[in-house]
Write an enzyme that holds these catalytic residues in place. Sequence first.
Site, PDB file in Angstrom:
ATOM      1  N   TYR A 136     -14.836  39.790  14.869  1.00 57.49           N
ATOM      2  CA  TYR A 136     -14.009  40.550  13.934  1.00 57.49           C
ATOM      3  C   TYR A 136     -14.771  41.740  13.345  1.00 57.49           C
ATOM      4  CZ  TYR A 136     -11.005  36.329  13.892  1.00 57.49           C
ATOM      5  OH  TYR A 136     -10.207  35.267  14.234  1.00 57.49           O
ATOM      6  N   LYS A 187     -20.458  29.405  22.348  1.00 60.64           N
ATOM      7  CA  LYS A 187     -19.786  29.540  23.644  1.00 60.64           C
ATOM      8  C   LYS A 187     -20.718  30.328  24.548  1.00 60.64           C
ATOM      9  CE  LYS A 187     -16.428  28.697  26.345  1.00 60.64           C
ATOM     10  NZ  LYS A 187     -16.108  27.339  26.791  1.00 60.64           N
ATOM     11  N   ASP A 220     -15.028  24.624  22.544  1.00 62.54           N
ATOM     12  CA  ASP A 220     -13.919  23.824  23.085  1.00 62.54           C
ATOM     13  C   ASP A 220     -14.208  22.342  22.923  1.00 62.54           C
ATOM     14  OD1 ASP A 220     -15.970  24.683  24.752  1.00 62.54           O
ATOM     15  OD2 ASP A 220     -14.839  24.498  26.599  1.00 62.54           O
ATOM     16  N   ASP A 244     -12.703  30.483  12.294  1.00 61.39           N
ATOM     17  CA  ASP A 244     -11.344  30.770  11.834  1.00 61.39           C
ATOM     18  C   ASP A 244     -10.398  29.718  12.422  1.00 61.39           C
ATOM     19  OD1 ASP A 244      -9.132  32.014  10.812  1.00 61.39           O
ATOM     20  OD2 ASP A 244      -9.181  33.737  12.152  1.00 61.39           O
ATOM     21  N   ASP A 248      -8.634  25.960  10.531  1.00 67.60           N
ATOM     22  CA  ASP A 248      -7.214  25.603  10.450  1.00 67.60           C
ATOM     23  C   ASP A 248      -6.987  24.206  11.017  1.00 67.60           C
ATOM     24  OD1 ASP A 248      -6.508  28.073   9.360  1.00 67.60           O
ATOM     25  OD2 ASP A 248      -4.680  28.207  10.578  1.00 67.60           O
TER      26      ASP A 248
END
Length: 353
Positions: A136, A187, A220, A244, A248
């Site tokens: 971001y 990752k 993942d 992010d 959630d």
Amino acid sequence: MRTHRIAAIPGDGIGTEVVAAGIEVLQELARVDGTFELAFEHLPWGSRYYRERGTYIPEGGLERLRAFDAIYFGAVGSLDVPDHVSLWGLRLPICQGFDQYANVRPARVLPGLKSPLVNGGDIDWVIIRENTEGEYSGSGGRVHRGLPDEVATETSVFTRRGAERIHRFAFELASRRPAKHLTLVTKSNAQRHGMVLWDEVFFAVANDYPDVRWDRELVDAVTTRMVLKPKSLDVLVASNLHADILSDLAAALAGSLGVAPTANLNPERAFPSMFEPIHGSAFDIVGKGIANPIGTFWSGAMMLEHLGESAAAARLLAAIERTTASADMTPDLGGKGTTASVTRAVCDALRSA
Ligand code: ATP
């Protein structure tokens, strides 16, 4: 009497409802505590302000904001403004402009609440999100707009300094928790530049914290571990995008998006830090009076902790827990309660503590 000056930016949608509720609870807390006061100043920056004036933050707004001890934020996002415009218009300029690089997101199933997981009671995590760069960073652009050959790039930016300070922050926080366990989320198998630097810096910082156990997990794989083995996780450090998404998931596993808090910290305190619920504007429930204010209250407790009011923060958390354990909660948690009834219940719990 200690006075803390707080900028309230309710923003859009249910942000205005939950911040009003949060201020009511915090003022009640200050009253019953009696050793400090909170001077809130309301800043009307949001999508209506943007429509009227063409900007979310007025000229000189950030300098004005800088004078506050903390920022209590609601949500930004409106049906008639593209999300990337509202986010980059209000929330991200504050996070990036005030170098709030450590985004702290606790997740725990509060008393009386139900996780969709059978072993949800094992959830007790803190997700640390790198908050100023990574995916971001805002680096990129579009060329040949509207033509068949149009190209868009969105470049992730990982810096050694950015990775080092967030990993160090995560190790410090993990070392203060009973489990003293930190999971590096990465990752770096597929993203072989930025994420490899992210990992390397982590391994170097780890040498300074021999008392913290750590492991490394691909993003993942960590989603399955959150669902299947929640107890195997304690503190997680992840990049801006990864955290992010994971937070959630964590909020849903802990019962509802409506209860999850977050702190956007500038740990060096060169700038004010910002505290907000993790949910957004939630236009499907706006104006109905049923927005869950618990995440905003919990964010208020994190704000008090940051302001050095640890006793008051603990008192507020205890009142929140007594309320979730005994009061009728809002519909997102399966109850028939309202924002107002939950706010009253927390104020009552504060008074009777
Ligand atoms: P954003 O894109 O800014 O995250 P959004 O509107 O897409 O915002 P959220 O507002 O975060 O998504 O929430 C998704 C859904 O979860 C909402 O539509 C709403 O139904 C529910 N929800 C979120 N927050 C609350 C809350 N505080 N109380 C009750 N329900 C909530």
